[in-house]
Scaffold this motif. Sequence first.
Motif, short mmCIF file in Angstrom:
data_model
loop_
_atom_site.label_atom_id
_atom_site.label_comp_id
_atom_site.label_asym_id
_atom_site.label_seq_id
_atom_site.Cartn_x
_atom_site.Cartn_y
_atom_site.Cartn_z
N GLY A 145 0.82 -1.21 0.00
CA GLY A 145 0.00 0.00 0.00
C GLY A 145 0.85 1.25 0.00
N ILE A 146 0.55 2.17 -0.92
CA ILE A 146 1.26 3.44 -1.06
C ILE A 146 0.30 4.56 -0.67
CG2 ILE A 146 2.65 4.87 -2.62
CD1 ILE A 146 3.76 2.05 -2.19
N ASN A 147 0.85 5.71 -0.26
CA ASN A 147 0.05 6.87 0.11
C ASN A 147 -0.91 6.51 1.27
OD1 ASN A 147 1.17 8.58 -1.98
ND2 ASN A 147 -0.09 7.47 -3.45
N MET A 148 -2.22 6.65 1.08
CA MET A 148 -3.15 6.28 2.15
C MET A 148 -3.03 4.80 2.48
SD MET A 148 -7.28 6.91 2.44
CE MET A 148 -7.72 5.44 1.49
N VAL A 167 5.24 -3.68 1.43
CA VAL A 167 5.72 -2.59 0.59
C VAL A 167 4.93 -1.34 0.95
CG1 VAL A 167 5.99 -1.70 -1.76
CG2 VAL A 167 6.39 -4.13 -1.28
N PHE A 168 5.65 -0.28 1.34
CA PHE A 168 5.04 0.98 1.74
C PHE A 168 5.67 2.13 0.96
CE2 PHE A 168 4.91 -1.34 5.98
CZ PHE A 168 3.55 -1.59 5.95
N GLY A 169 5.15 3.35 1.21
CA GLY A 169 5.80 4.53 0.65
C GLY A 169 4.91 5.74 0.55
N GLN A 170 5.56 6.87 0.29
CA GLN A 170 4.91 8.13 -0.01
C GLN A 170 3.91 8.57 1.06
OE1 GLN A 170 3.97 7.28 -4.42
NE2 GLN A 170 4.66 9.41 -4.41
N GLU A 188 9.93 -2.96 1.73
CA GLU A 188 10.44 -2.16 0.62
C GLU A 188 9.69 -0.83 0.68
OE1 GLU A 188 11.78 -4.11 -3.12
OE2 GLU A 188 10.07 -3.03 -3.98
N PHE A 189 10.40 0.28 0.53
CA PHE A 189 9.80 1.60 0.73
C PHE A 189 10.14 2.49 -0.46
CE2 PHE A 189 9.43 5.88 2.42
CZ PHE A 189 8.36 5.80 3.29
N VAL A 190 9.11 3.15 -1.02
CA VAL A 190 9.32 4.00 -2.19
C VAL A 190 9.01 5.45 -1.84
CG1 VAL A 190 8.80 2.15 -3.82
CG2 VAL A 190 6.95 3.66 -3.06
N LEU A 191 9.76 6.36 -2.44
CA LEU A 191 9.45 7.78 -2.31
C LEU A 191 9.88 8.50 -3.59
CD1 LEU A 191 12.26 9.60 -1.76
CD2 LEU A 191 12.05 8.60 0.51
N GLN A 192 9.27 9.65 -3.81
CA GLN A 192 9.60 10.49 -4.94
C GLN A 192 10.49 11.64 -4.47
OE1 GLN A 192 8.94 8.30 -7.30
NE2 GLN A 192 8.27 9.97 -8.65
N TRP A 193 11.66 11.74 -5.08
CA TRP A 193 12.68 12.68 -4.63
C TRP A 193 12.23 14.14 -4.77
CZ3 TRP A 193 16.17 11.17 -1.53
CH2 TRP A 193 17.32 11.92 -1.28
N ASN A 194 11.35 14.40 -5.73
CA ASN A 194 10.88 15.77 -5.98
C ASN A 194 9.40 15.92 -5.62
OD1 ASN A 194 12.75 14.87 -8.65
ND2 ASN A 194 13.49 16.60 -7.45
N ASP A 195 8.94 15.14 -4.65
CA ASP A 195 7.54 15.18 -4.23
C ASP A 195 7.17 16.58 -3.75
OD1 ASP A 195 5.06 14.79 -2.80
OD2 ASP A 195 5.54 12.65 -2.70
N GLU A 196 6.16 17.18 -4.38
CA GLU A 196 5.75 18.54 -4.03
C GLU A 196 4.92 18.60 -2.76
OE1 GLU A 196 2.63 17.16 -7.10
OE2 GLU A 196 4.66 16.65 -6.42
N HIS A 197 4.47 17.46 -2.26
CA HIS A 197 3.65 17.43 -1.05
C HIS A 197 4.42 16.89 0.15
CE1 HIS A 197 0.26 18.46 -3.51
NE2 HIS A 197 0.32 17.32 -4.20
N ILE A 198 5.20 15.85 -0.05
CA ILE A 198 5.92 15.20 1.04
C ILE A 198 7.42 15.48 0.88
CG2 ILE A 198 6.34 13.01 2.24
CD1 ILE A 198 3.84 11.91 0.80
N PRO A 199 7.99 16.36 1.70
CA PRO A 199 9.43 16.64 1.58
C PRO A 199 10.24 15.36 1.69
CG PRO A 199 8.37 18.18 3.09
CD PRO A 199 7.36 17.11 2.79
N ALA A 221 13.41 9.95 -9.03
CA ALA A 221 13.19 11.34 -9.40
C ALA A 221 11.75 11.52 -9.87
CB ALA A 221 14.15 11.76 -10.51
N GLY A 222 11.17 12.69 -9.58
CA GLY A 222 9.82 12.95 -10.04
C GLY A 222 8.92 13.44 -8.93
N LYS A 223 7.75 13.92 -9.33
CA LYS A 223 6.77 14.47 -8.40
C LYS A 223 5.92 13.36 -7.78
CE LYS A 223 6.57 19.00 -10.63
NZ LYS A 223 5.70 20.06 -11.22
N HIS A 224 4.98 13.79 -6.95
CA HIS A 224 4.20 12.86 -6.13
C HIS A 224 3.49 11.79 -6.96
CE1 HIS A 224 2.01 11.61 -2.54
NE2 HIS A 224 0.90 11.63 -3.23
N LYS A 225 2.91 12.19 -8.06
CA LYS A 225 2.13 11.25 -8.86
C LYS A 225 2.92 10.62 -10.00
CE LYS A 225 -2.43 13.15 -7.83
NZ LYS A 225 -3.72 13.66 -8.40
N GLU A 226 4.23 10.73 -9.95
CA GLU A 226 5.08 10.20 -11.02
C GLU A 226 5.86 8.96 -10.59
OE1 GLU A 226 5.80 14.51 -13.27
OE2 GLU A 226 7.41 13.64 -12.07
#
Length: 251
Positions: A145-148, A167-170, A188-199, A221-226
């Motif tokens: 599950g990602i985000n919520m 698997v979690f993230g964001q 396993e954890f994912v994040l977006q390096w350029n997330d405009e909402h989550i630093p 690399a990329g924004k929240h929804k990328e």
Amino acid sequence: MQFTAESPSNGMIERDFTVGHVPGVLWSPASGVVRAPLILMGHGGGTHKKAPAMAGRAHRLVTGCGFHVAVIDAPGHGDRPRTAHDEQEIAALFEARAAGEPEGPIVVRYNAHLAEIAVPEWQATLDALQELPEIGTDGPVGYFGINMGTAIGVPLAAVEPRITAAVFGQHWPDVLAEKAKQVTIPIEFVLQWNDEHIPRESGLALFDAFASEEKTLHANAGKHKELPRFETDSAVRFFARHFGRAITSLI
């Protein structure tokens, strides 16, 4: 558990079900009743159990590795009615968005409220799923599950010993960090390096909070929804590795 519909779906068997008042969907291999591990999936905020992201991830998990995959609608989402509290929080989110104000404090607060309701619902759903002969009580269980889906999944994993890989993230660490300290399973954890909402510092703080001896960070690399779609294939490999499954295909 009551099954309410069954149909073929893109190389899988799709079965709608309810557990009490909670609606869900179970995707299984098209070959029929085959004993296999179960992956619970949490959908994102504002979506539902059969959203394209859920169906797409399920397809890779089912057809690529033979897993069973279950998703339930979170409170106030999908086929579930919204409460007055849901409406208030959603209105506050849209107001903040329109004003260019940070969304994080509202999302964190609202998701924490939803998690309090959803965690026992997921546990009841898992109880029901494990009564099925193709799943059983002795097979491995994962969570994706990602985000919520992370906001609900982390507190679920913290209290549910049947989940042995996730698997979690964001998401922000504000409420989840203390729960993450109780999670010791491989993640396993994912994040977006350029997330405009989550630093990125927030994403890294949540990753760091997990007590797991085995944890892997995927920063793209990329924004929240990328979030790249290939992260789903990585999740399939992660679960296959920990549950001893062969990967037959990733499309």
